[in-house]
Scaffold this motif. Structure first.
Motif, PDB file in Angstrom:
ATOM      1  N   ALA A 164       0.832  -1.204   0.000  1.00 47.96           N
ATOM      2  CA  ALA A 164       0.000   0.000   0.000  1.00 47.96           C
ATOM      3  C   ALA A 164       0.867   1.255   0.000  1.00 47.96           C
ATOM      4  O   ALA A 164       0.567   2.232  -0.700  1.00 47.96           O
ATOM      5  CB  ALA A 164      -0.928   0.002   1.220  1.00 47.96           C
ATOM      6  N   GLN A 165       1.936   1.239   0.778  1.00 48.85           N
ATOM      7  CA  GLN A 165       2.842   2.395   0.801  1.00 48.85           C
ATOM      8  C   GLN A 165       3.495   2.579  -0.564  1.00 48.85           C
ATOM      9  O   GLN A 165       3.656   3.710  -1.038  1.00 48.85           O
ATOM     10  CB  GLN A 165       3.900   2.212   1.888  1.00 48.85           C
ATOM     11  N   ALA A 195       0.985   4.172  -2.791  1.00 51.82           N
ATOM     12  CA  ALA A 195       0.843   5.596  -2.482  1.00 51.82           C
ATOM     13  C   ALA A 195       1.920   6.411  -3.181  1.00 51.82           C
ATOM     14  O   ALA A 195       1.643   7.455  -3.793  1.00 51.82           O
ATOM     15  CB  ALA A 195       0.907   5.805  -0.969  1.00 51.82           C
ATOM     16  N   VAL A 253       1.055   7.190   6.191  1.00 53.39           N
ATOM     17  CA  VAL A 253      -0.002   6.216   5.968  1.00 53.39           C
ATOM     18  C   VAL A 253      -0.217   5.437   7.259  1.00 53.39           C
ATOM     19  O   VAL A 253       0.715   4.817   7.773  1.00 53.39           O
ATOM     20  CB  VAL A 253       0.351   5.231   4.832  1.00 53.39           C
ATOM     21  N   LYS A 283      -3.443   3.193   9.778  1.00 49.08           N
ATOM     22  CA  LYS A 283      -4.630   2.360   9.679  1.00 49.08           C
ATOM     23  C   LYS A 283      -5.764   2.955  10.507  1.00 49.08           C
ATOM     24  O   LYS A 283      -5.537   3.544  11.561  1.00 49.08           O
ATOM     25  CB  LYS A 283      -4.330   0.936  10.158  1.00 49.08           C
ATOM     26  N   PRO A 341     -11.192   4.339   6.278  1.00 51.89           N
ATOM     27  CA  PRO A 341     -10.114   5.108   5.654  1.00 51.89           C
ATOM     28  C   PRO A 341     -10.506   6.560   5.371  1.00 51.89           C
ATOM     29  O   PRO A 341     -11.643   6.849   4.994  1.00 51.89           O
ATOM     30  CB  PRO A 341      -9.862   4.345   4.345  1.00 51.89           C
ATOM     31  N   THR A 372      -5.191   7.337   5.784  1.00 53.83           N
ATOM     32  CA  THR A 372      -5.303   6.054   6.458  1.00 53.83           C
ATOM     33  C   THR A 372      -5.888   5.036   5.485  1.00 53.83           C
ATOM     34  O   THR A 372      -6.532   5.386   4.496  1.00 53.83           O
ATOM     35  CB  THR A 372      -6.211   6.132   7.702  1.00 53.83           C
ATOM     36  N   THR A 373      -5.654   3.784   5.787  1.00 55.01           N
ATOM     37  CA  THR A 373      -6.236   2.685   5.029  1.00 55.01           C
ATOM     38  C   THR A 373      -6.634   1.612   6.028  1.00 55.01           C
ATOM     39  O   THR A 373      -6.540   1.808   7.242  1.00 55.01           O
ATOM     40  CB  THR A 373      -5.257   2.160   3.966  1.00 55.01           C
ATOM     41  N   CYS A 388      -7.525  -2.893   1.021  1.00 53.84           N
ATOM     42  CA  CYS A 388      -6.393  -2.079   1.435  1.00 53.84           C
ATOM     43  C   CYS A 388      -5.832  -1.270   0.268  1.00 53.84           C
ATOM     44  O   CYS A 388      -5.648  -0.049   0.368  1.00 53.84           O
ATOM     45  CB  CYS A 388      -5.310  -2.976   2.027  1.00 53.84           C
ATOM     46  N   THR A 439      -6.283   2.774  -0.276  1.00 56.59           N
ATOM     47  CA  THR A 439      -5.069   3.600  -0.268  1.00 56.59           C
ATOM     48  C   THR A 439      -5.011   4.504  -1.491  1.00 56.59           C
ATOM     49  O   THR A 439      -4.766   5.717  -1.368  1.00 56.59           O
ATOM     50  CB  THR A 439      -3.824   2.702  -0.222  1.00 56.59           C
ATOM     51  N   GLU A 454      -7.576   7.316  -1.152  1.00 60.33           N
ATOM     52  CA  GLU A 454      -7.189   8.385  -0.225  1.00 60.33           C
ATOM     53  C   GLU A 454      -5.990   9.180  -0.743  1.00 60.33           C
ATOM     54  O   GLU A 454      -5.873  10.376  -0.470  1.00 60.33           O
ATOM     55  CB  GLU A 454      -6.902   7.811   1.158  1.00 60.33           C
TER      56      GLU A 454
END
Length: 489
Positions: free
Chosen positions: A203-204, A207, A219, A221, A225, A237-238, A248, A252, A255
């Protein structure tokens, strides 16, 4: 200092305090100890009292009368300050403080009620929230439509009737497309277990791939989200599910769309009324185009398929084409944030009609669960199985965000217009996305939408960027073409 300079200096301090209030909200959703909720409610009420006093300060009216802006930017600053001031002076200070206090407390009550599947535990505090928000709406409307006054907070210059007309135009084609798609064989769903730590690592990476600047963000949790902040501090957040990594990944990306908007605004607008997204509809246009038109495209999902194979090994999907169909699988479900593109807007229309009825007094809070369940059964053809899949699934009403829900679908409409223009402007888009390169798309969006912040009114920024009057036709055409191809219609 001129009156304009004094006004802008005052406004920057007010905006800075607003950012602090937002940071308290972020903390409450992410790392605040559960037992701190009563104290946090008082903290939020105290800072809201200070903010309301500043927003309604009589000096603002004096400065507005005396200020002489020299350019388009200055005129837009005054337009937004005047709009905020005119709203602030209509709402009594004690009412603004009471709303801040009850919505902070209600958020924790909602989270616990959702976890316990206990609607009855949430309804008393929701009754208070609705009552106070109606009072606020009546103060703002001054004899006009209360729900219109609520919408103005999130989508300026738009009414409930205008939104309803757009939804009435969209609904028949969405229902017809859903029926046709659900009549076809369903693509395979993901199965198995996906390590949640690895999900957060990927997820990072996603992003960053979509242009999120981690030097000015982070980022975390959360149960629901969200994106928080603007300017130099924009956080997202996710959430993770061991069996559903798409939740997830696409939360992500969604957002990041919000955060990229805030990070992309001209830094000259920092801590001014123009230094934030102009409306939630335009905000959603960014999050939805990042998530759907870009993130769920055949080109990008091919790249994501390889990333997931590297991260998780063989996860049961044969190839990139099958993966694309799985990512875009249309299927029965209860949760708005997990809904496919075909059905998502139908979830919004349900909430729009219910909250509009709540604000009008046509629906009482103790009738909400039954009304939700009846409407869901009528719209989707099956019954809600538990409250967390029904009227307790969203945080919005607990925190008083009445008028917010329709902006999600307005954002989809705006995204459809923008995507049509984006494809024409970036002819090599698919080749870029297939390499995991979103820079052509995100740079175009930053230039034509994000950098302007609140400079232009919502529909005007979409009109300028897309070259057309905003409407649902590009979105509906995109959906029909995409899902007809996937499902062989």
């Amino acid at each position: 200092m001129t009156a304009f300079d004094e006004l802008m200096a005052f406004q920057r301090d007010t905006s800075a305090l607003g950012q602090i209030a937002g940071r308290l909200g972020w903390d409450q959703e992410t790392v605040m100890p559960r037992g701190a909720a009563p104290q946090r409610a008082e903290e939020m009420a105290a800072i809201e009292a200070v903010l309301h006093a500043r927003r309604a300060d009589p000096r603002v009216a004096e400065w507005l009368d005396q200020a002489a802006p020299q350019d388009e930017v200055g005129k837009a600053q005054l337009r937004e300050i005047r709009r905020a001031y005119d709203r602030a002076v209509k709402v009594p200070a004690d009412l603004a403080t009471a709303i801040a206090r009850i919505t902070s407390a209600a958020q924790g009550t909602w989270a616990q009620a959702r976890a316990d599947e206990d609607v009855s535990a949430f309804l008393p505090v929701l009754e208070e929230v609705v009552s106070l928000k109606r009072q606020e709406g009546e103060a703002l409307a001054q004899g006009g439509d209360v729900y219109d006054a609520m919408v103005e907070d999130y989508e300026p210059y738009t009414t409930g009737a205008q939104i309803a007309a757009i939804f009435d135009e969209m609904r028949p084609r969405l229902v017809a497309l859903r029926a046709a798609v659900l009549d076809r064989p369903e693509p395979a769903a993901l199965s198995g277990s996906f390590d949640e730590l690895i999900q957060m690592q990927l997820a990072q990476k996603l992003a960053i791939t979509f242009g999120y600047d981690l030097n000015n963000g982070r980022v975390d949790k959360a149960v629901h989200p969200f994106s928080s902040g603007s300017g130099l501090d924009v956080r997202i957040t996710t959430r993770t599910s061991e069996t559903d990594p798409f939740n997830c990944f696409y939360s992500t990306i969604h957002e990041v769309g919000h955060a990229a908007y805030e990070q992309g605004i001209d830094r000259d607008y920092l801590l001014t009324p123009l230094g934030r997204g102009v409306s939630m509809g335009v905000h959603e246009s960014q999050s939805r185009i990042y998530e759907n038109q870009l993130g769920r495209s055949r080109a990008f999902t091919g790249w994501l398929f390889d990333q997931m194979k590297d991260a998780f090994g063989d996860f049961g999907i044969a190839d990139a084409d099958a993966f694309y169909a799985t990512v875009n699988r249309v299927h029965n479900g209860y949760i708005r944030t997990e809904a496919d593109e075909v059905q998502y807007n139908l979830h919004i229309m349900l909430r729009f009609d219910l909250e509009r009825a709540l604000m009008a007094g046509d629906l009482q809070v103790n009738e909400l669960e039954a009304a939700w369940n009846d409407r869901f059964k009528a719209d989707f053809g099956y019954a809600v199985d538990k409250p967390s899949n029904g009227c307790l699934q969203d945080v919005h009403w607990s925190v008083g965000l009445f008028g917010y829900f329709p902006t999600y679908s307005l954002g989809n409409v705006y995204a459809g217009c923008l995507y049509q223009a984006l494809r024409a402007a970036v002819p090599g888009l698919d080749d870029q996305l297939a390499d995991g390169d979103t820079s052509g798309a995100t740079a175009w969006l930053r230039e034509h939408v994000q950098q302007h912040g609140g400079l232009y009114a919502p529909r005007e920024i979409i009109r300028r960027a897309s070259g057309i009057e905003p409407g649902p036709e590009p979105l509906l055409g995109y959906l029909e073409q995409k899902f007809s191809a996937i499902y062989g219609l």
